[in-house]
Design a protein around this motif. Structure first.
Motif, PDB file in Angstrom:
ATOM      1  N   GLY A   1      82.227  20.249 119.815  1.00  0.00           N
ATOM      2  CA  GLY A   1      83.293  19.806 118.922  1.00  0.00           C
ATOM      3  C   GLY A   1      83.624  18.340 118.999  1.00  0.00           C
ATOM      4  O   GLY A   1      84.494  17.864 118.272  1.00  0.00           O
ATOM      5  N   ASP A   2      82.931  17.578 119.856  1.00  0.00           N
ATOM      6  CA  ASP A   2      83.184  16.144 119.888  1.00  0.00           C
ATOM      7  C   ASP A   2      82.732  15.500 118.585  1.00  0.00           C
ATOM      8  O   ASP A   2      81.760  15.926 117.964  1.00  0.00           O
ATOM      9  N   SER A   3      83.426  14.464 118.182  1.00  0.00           N
ATOM     10  CA  SER A   3      83.068  13.698 116.999  1.00  0.00           C
ATOM     11  C   SER A   3      82.350  12.430 117.421  1.00  0.00           C
ATOM     12  O   SER A   3      82.551  11.917 118.528  1.00  0.00           O
ATOM     13  N   LYS A   4      81.497  11.907 116.527  1.00  0.00           N
ATOM     14  CA  LYS A   4      80.836  10.645 116.860  1.00  0.00           C
ATOM     15  C   LYS A   4      81.860   9.521 117.034  1.00  0.00           C
ATOM     16  O   LYS A   4      81.580   8.523 117.703  1.00  0.00           O
ATOM     17  N   ASN A   5      83.032   9.701 116.455  1.00  0.00           N
ATOM     18  CA  ASN A   5      84.082   8.700 116.612  1.00  0.00           C
ATOM     19  C   ASN A   5      84.679   8.695 118.019  1.00  0.00           C
ATOM     20  O   ASN A   5      85.424   7.780 118.376  1.00  0.00           O
ATOM     21  N   ASP A   6      84.360   9.745 118.814  1.00  0.00           N
ATOM     22  CA  ASP A   6      84.840   9.796 120.195  1.00  0.00           C
ATOM     23  C   ASP A   6      84.000   8.916 121.111  1.00  0.00           C
ATOM     24  O   ASP A   6      84.345   8.739 122.279  1.00  0.00           O
ATOM     25  N   TYR A   7      82.888   8.402 120.594  1.00  0.00           N
ATOM     26  CA  TYR A   7      81.958   7.628 121.411  1.00  0.00           C
ATOM     27  C   TYR A   7      81.734   6.250 120.802  1.00  0.00           C
ATOM     28  O   TYR A   7      81.569   6.115 119.597  1.00  0.00           O
ATOM     29  N   LYS A   8      81.722   5.247 121.639  1.00  0.00           N
ATOM     30  CA  LYS A   8      81.384   3.912 121.159  1.00  0.00           C
ATOM     31  C   LYS A   8      80.176   3.396 121.943  1.00  0.00           C
ATOM     32  O   LYS A   8      79.968   3.745 123.110  1.00  0.00           O
ATOM     33  N   VAL A   9      79.369   2.579 121.284  1.00  0.00           N
ATOM     34  CA  VAL A   9      78.155   2.058 121.890  1.00  0.00           C
ATOM     35  C   VAL A   9      78.508   0.918 122.844  1.00  0.00           C
ATOM     36  O   VAL A   9      79.304   0.034 122.513  1.00  0.00           O
ATOM     37  N   ILE A  10      77.924   0.952 124.037  1.00  0.00           N
ATOM     38  CA  ILE A  10      78.151  -0.099 125.025  1.00  0.00           C
ATOM     39  C   ILE A  10      76.812  -0.574 125.576  1.00  0.00           C
ATOM     40  O   ILE A  10      75.773   0.051 125.357  1.00  0.00           O
TER      41      ILE A  10
END
Length: 227
Positions: free
Chosen positions: A27-36
């Motif tokens: 259920g995680d959204s791609k908006n929950d992750y940012k590229v680092i």
């Protein structure tokens, strides 16, 4: 007393998974992750790290005289009934790529003398600030016969039938009804951001074009909106 009972109940539900179950939820959204940045993130000890790998092979077979197969990608059914890539949490102090190889061997029996991942296979790293989780994603190409041998070996892996319930291949085509194939596969439940990793992998390897990926995503969302 109430808090103590709650914690006791939670432990009885999750058992040995208590410390890690929160990281791989669906259920995680791609908006929950940012590229680092990968290199600088490797030394970040304030967050938990996880590493996952995509093994793929090109394949020019045409299925049913209709659909180009394009290639084969190995994903897996996890113990909790959701889809993901082989890999998992990195042990404290363990290098992310070494942790990936360890998990790959445990979960799919990967022959590390032949198919070990290196830093050169790294594609992208994500940070989930809420979970305090850094995820590293790697891609490795093999030939189709090698991929089949990896599939066969996975059934002898230490974690087969425990953490990993078997390798699966996502269909890389969209059938004539504009639903079955990749669009319907994308409607499944995925661990963490495994769905986003799959899409990145498809584009990065050029197995599908951006237009083909976007079309499959649109068709998947249209279907999900109706159910």
């Amino acid at each position: 007393m109430a808090e103590s009972c709650t914690e006791s109940s939670r432990t009885s539900i999750w058992g040995m998974l208590e410390d890690s179950e929160q990281y791989g939820r669906h259920g995680d959204s791609k908006n929950d992750y940012k590229v680092i940045d990968y290199q600088s993130s490797k030394n970040n000890s304030e967050n938990m790290h996880g590493s996952h790998g995509m093994i793929y092979a090109e394949d020019d077979k045409v299925l049913w005289d209709l659909y180009p197969n394009r290639g084969a990608i190995l994903m897996q059914m996890r113990f909790d009934g959701i889809l993901g890539f082989p890999g998992g949490l990195v042990d404290p102090g363990e290098d992310p790529v070494l942790g990936l190889n360890r998990e790959m061997h445990e979960e799919i029996g990967l022959d590390l003398e032949k198919f070990s991942f290196t830093d050169e296979n790294h594609v992208i790293t994500f940070l989930n600030e809420e979970k305090k989780l850094i995820l590293h994603f790697y891609i490795k190409q093999v030939n189709i016969d090698e991929l089949k041998s990896i599939e066969m070996a996975s059934m002898q892996a230490v974690e087969h039938g425990i953490e990993a319930l078997g390798c699966i291949r996502p269909p890389l085509y969209t059938m004539g009804d504009n639903l079955r194939g990749l669009p319907l596969f994308l409607c499944n439940q995925f661990a963490g951001n495994a769905r986003e990793e799959l899409l990145i992998g498809l584009y990065n390897t050029k197995l599908l074009t951006r237009e083909e990926i976007d079309t499959a995503l649109k068709l998947a969302e249209q279907f999900k909106s109706k159910v």
